[in-house]
Design an enzyme around this catalytic site. Sequence first.
Site, mmCIF file in Angstrom:
data_model
loop_
_atom_site.group_PDB
_atom_site.id
_atom_site.type_symbol
_atom_site.label_atom_id
_atom_site.label_comp_id
_atom_site.label_asym_id
_atom_site.label_seq_id
_atom_site.Cartn_x
_atom_site.Cartn_y
_atom_site.Cartn_z
ATOM 1 N N MET A 35 0.823 -1.224 -0.060
ATOM 2 C CA MET A 35 0.136 -0.010 -0.230
ATOM 3 C C MET A 35 0.930 1.378 0.050
ATOM 4 S SD MET A 35 -3.265 -0.945 2.246
ATOM 5 C CE MET A 35 -2.742 -0.888 3.925
ATOM 6 N N GLY A 36 2.152 1.043 -0.375
ATOM 7 C CA GLY A 36 3.018 2.139 -0.438
ATOM 8 C C GLY A 36 3.634 2.662 0.708
ATOM 9 N N HIS A 42 9.242 -3.722 3.413
ATOM 10 C CA HIS A 42 8.970 -3.693 2.130
ATOM 11 C C HIS A 42 10.125 -4.212 1.265
ATOM 12 C CE1 HIS A 42 5.471 -0.949 3.383
ATOM 13 N NE2 HIS A 42 4.800 -1.975 2.903
ATOM 14 N N GLN A 66 -10.317 -2.174 2.575
ATOM 15 C CA GLN A 66 -9.792 -2.983 4.050
ATOM 16 C C GLN A 66 -9.794 -1.875 5.172
ATOM 17 O OE1 GLN A 66 -5.918 -4.072 1.896
ATOM 18 N NE2 GLN A 66 -5.273 -3.484 3.880
ATOM 19 N N GLY A 152 4.946 -10.052 4.264
ATOM 20 C CA GLY A 152 6.053 -10.057 5.555
ATOM 21 C C GLY A 152 5.168 -10.675 6.705
ATOM 22 N N GLN A 153 5.893 -11.435 7.583
ATOM 23 C CA GLN A 153 5.252 -12.019 8.383
ATOM 24 C C GLN A 153 4.671 -10.996 9.700
ATOM 25 O OE1 GLN A 153 4.408 -15.393 9.392
ATOM 26 N NE2 GLN A 153 3.773 -14.371 11.309
ATOM 27 N N LYS A 154 5.251 -9.811 9.413
ATOM 28 C CA LYS A 154 4.512 -8.658 10.379
ATOM 29 C C LYS A 154 3.057 -8.646 10.501
ATOM 30 C CE LYS A 154 4.072 -4.301 11.827
ATOM 31 N NZ LYS A 154 2.564 -4.226 11.107
ATOM 32 N N GLN A 158 -2.970 -11.833 8.071
ATOM 33 C CA GLN A 158 -2.860 -11.574 6.659
ATOM 34 C C GLN A 158 -2.118 -12.996 6.033
ATOM 35 O OE1 GLN A 158 -2.671 -7.763 4.696
ATOM 36 N NE2 GLN A 158 -0.823 -8.224 4.302
ATOM 37 N N MET A 189 9.127 -2.747 11.839
ATOM 38 C CA MET A 189 8.612 -1.864 10.820
ATOM 39 C C MET A 189 7.314 -1.823 10.182
ATOM 40 S SD MET A 189 12.270 -0.874 9.030
ATOM 41 C CE MET A 189 13.670 -0.801 9.727
HETATM 42 O O1 PAF Z 1 -0.153 -5.724 3.464
HETATM 43 C C1 PAF Z 1 -0.654 -4.635 2.934
HETATM 44 O O2 PAF Z 1 -0.124 -3.823 2.540
HETATM 45 C C2 PAF Z 1 -1.958 -4.824 2.280
HETATM 46 O O3 PAF Z 1 -2.921 -5.621 3.247
HETATM 47 C C3 PAF Z 1 -1.957 -5.664 0.881
HETATM 48 C C4 PAF Z 1 -1.602 -6.949 0.999
HETATM 49 C C5 PAF Z 1 -0.999 -4.821 0.022
HETATM 50 C C6 PAF Z 1 -3.339 -5.780 0.525
HETATM 51 O O4 PAF Z 1 -3.854 -4.431 0.089
#
Ligand code: PAF
Length: 286
Positions: A35-36, A42, A66, A152-154, A158, A189
Site C-alpha cells: 500500500m506504498g 517492504h 480494507q 511480511g510475517q509482520k 494476513q 517496521m
Molecule cells: O499488507 C498490505 O500492505 C496490504 O494489506 C495488501 C496485502 C497490499 C493488500 O492491500
Amino acid sequence: MAQAVPQSMRVITTNNEMSQACREAVKPVGLVPTMGALHAGHLSLVDQARADNLTVIVSIFVNPTQFGDQKDLEKYPRDMEGDLEMLRRHGVDLVYAPTVDEVYPKGFNTWVDVGPLADKLEGLQRPGHFRGVATVVSKLFNVMRPDRAYFGQKDGQQVVVIQKLAMDLDMGVEVVVMPTIRESDGLAMSSRNVQLSPNQRLAASVIHRALCQMYLLWSGGERNGDVLRESARNILRAELAVDEIDYVSVASMVTLDEQTTIEGRAMVSAAIRMGSVRLIDNIVLE
Ligand code: PAF
C-alpha cells in the site's frame, strides 16, 4: 541488496496494460503487493523477489475496502515519488499503481470471504478488513498472474488468510513469507510508525518486549496459553492503559483459535493503541 545502477522501470495504472505487460514478462514473475509508504520491511520483500525471479512487480494501492474507518484511510501515509525512487534503486521492473476506480469500477460487487479465519484477532477489531484484503489480493493475482507473491510475517493473520485463499481458490501462486524487519529497539517496521509522536515512538517497543517475554516462556517449556498471555499483559500495562491493549493472543497457526495448551505451530501476537495509531506484531513459536 539494492542495485547500484538504476533500472528502467515501467509504471502502469490500468488493468489491461498491466495484464498485457505480465503476459509478455520473462518468467518467473514475482509480485510484492503493497500500500506504498515503503520502508525497509517492504524492500526486504522486493530484494527477495529480485533474487528469486526474472521479473519483479510491485503494486502500490491503498485499498479502501480494507479500512473500516474513513479517517484512518485518509491519514494513511502516501509517498508515491519517494516509493518509485526506492523501487527503481532496488531493480524493480514493473510498478502497478491503479486508481480506486480501476480496481473497483462502478457496480463492483463480488467479494472474497475466507470464512472464520477472517473473524478472529484483527478481524474482531476490524470487521470486514480481511474481506477487503482477500478481495484485492485476489484481483491483483488475477490481473498479474505472478508465479510468486511476497508478504511480511509482520501481518501474521494476513499471511494465514492469503495462504488459505491461494490454496482454496487454486490461484497457482506460491506465497512467500519473509521475516519481520525491526528497528534497533525491536519495534516492527510499519508504514504507520511515522504517525507516532516522539514519546509514543519511545514507548512503542513495549509490544515487542511483551511478545519476547511470551517467546522466552515458551522456549523454557511453558505451554499454558493463559500464563503466556498474562505475562505479556503485565509488560504492556507498564506503558499502556487497559483499554489501549486490544488483544494479546496465543493462537494456532492453522485455525487462529486461541490455545489453552500450546501444541504444534502457534503464533503469539498483540495489538495496542497509542493515541490514534494502532500497532500489531507477532512472533511464530516454532
Ligand atoms: O499488507 C498490505 O500492505 C496490504 O494489506 C495488501 C496485502 C497490499 C493488500 O492491500
